[in-house]
Scaffold this motif. Sequence first.
Motif, PDB file in Angstrom:
ATOM      1  N   UNK A  92       0.834  -1.179   0.000  1.00 25.16           N
ATOM      2  CA  UNK A  92       0.000   0.000   0.000  1.00 25.16           C
ATOM      3  C   UNK A  92       0.885   1.251   0.000  1.00 25.16           C
ATOM      4  N   UNK A  93       0.547   2.206  -0.843  1.00 20.32           N
ATOM      5  CA  UNK A  93       1.259   3.475  -0.894  1.00 20.32           C
ATOM      6  C   UNK A  93       0.760   4.351   0.253  1.00 20.32           C
ATOM      7  N   UNK A  94       1.711   4.932   0.988  1.00 20.87           N
ATOM      8  CA  UNK A  94       1.374   5.736   2.165  1.00 20.87           C
ATOM      9  C   UNK A  94       1.711   7.211   1.943  1.00 20.87           C
ATOM     10  N   UNK A  95       1.349   8.035   2.911  1.00 21.24           N
ATOM     11  CA  UNK A  95       1.692   9.462   2.855  1.00 21.24           C
ATOM     12  C   UNK A  95       3.201   9.666   2.900  1.00 21.24           C
ATOM     13  N   UNK A  96       3.910   8.787   3.567  1.00 22.11           N
ATOM     14  CA  UNK A  96       5.377   8.857   3.618  1.00 22.11           C
ATOM     15  C   UNK A  96       5.965   8.666   2.221  1.00 22.11           C
ATOM     16  N   UNK A  97       5.317   7.844   1.406  1.00 21.21           N
ATOM     17  CA  UNK A  97       5.802   7.556   0.056  1.00 21.21           C
ATOM     18  C   UNK A  97       5.605   8.718  -0.912  1.00 21.21           C
ATOM     19  N   UNK A  98       4.587   9.520  -0.696  1.00 18.78           N
ATOM     20  CA  UNK A  98       4.184  10.528  -1.680  1.00 18.78           C
ATOM     21  C   UNK A  98       5.291  11.501  -2.105  1.00 18.78           C
ATOM     22  N   UNK A  99       6.054  12.107  -1.182  1.00 17.35           N
ATOM     23  CA  UNK A  99       7.099  13.040  -1.641  1.00 17.35           C
ATOM     24  C   UNK A  99       8.152  12.357  -2.519  1.00 17.35           C
TER      25      UNK A  99
END
Length: 158
Positions: A1-8
């Motif tokens: 799962x893609x998380x908010x940490x991954x977004x940048x």
Amino acid sequence: MITKVDQPFLKRSVELAEEGLNKGDAPFGSLLVSSDGKILFEDHNHIGGGDATRHPEFAISRWAAENLTPEERAVTVVYTSGEHCSMCSSAHGLVGLGRIVYVSSTEQLKAWKKEWNIDAGRLEGLAIEDVIKGTQVDGPDEELSKQVKQLQARYYNI
């Protein structure tokens, strides 16, 4: 799962893809991130000079093999604008890198090329999981993949 940490990091991979496109290369960008969130290495595609193997994910694998211990490599994350090709997946698996998170999938790229009547090329376009085992893979990111589609359209002069 893609998380908010991954977004940048995913956004940075798209920026790198655009940098590559602006330099005459195919729009792919990738970065290697340590377990503590530090960017260790980043690059974009360099195929414009005629060497079709100059993918950023392959460069990451070579850099990691030369600069990180096997234990350090195992806990890294590779963020990339496009799902690894089979060559890059193999390099990733052979050097023992960790998780992969991608913006756009191989299946999306295939569909875009079909939509634009672009030749699919010589490679089968395998999913990462069809090439390597035991690696966590997350993607695509539906929102950012729209940006990647625009970059690919520019590359193919659509």
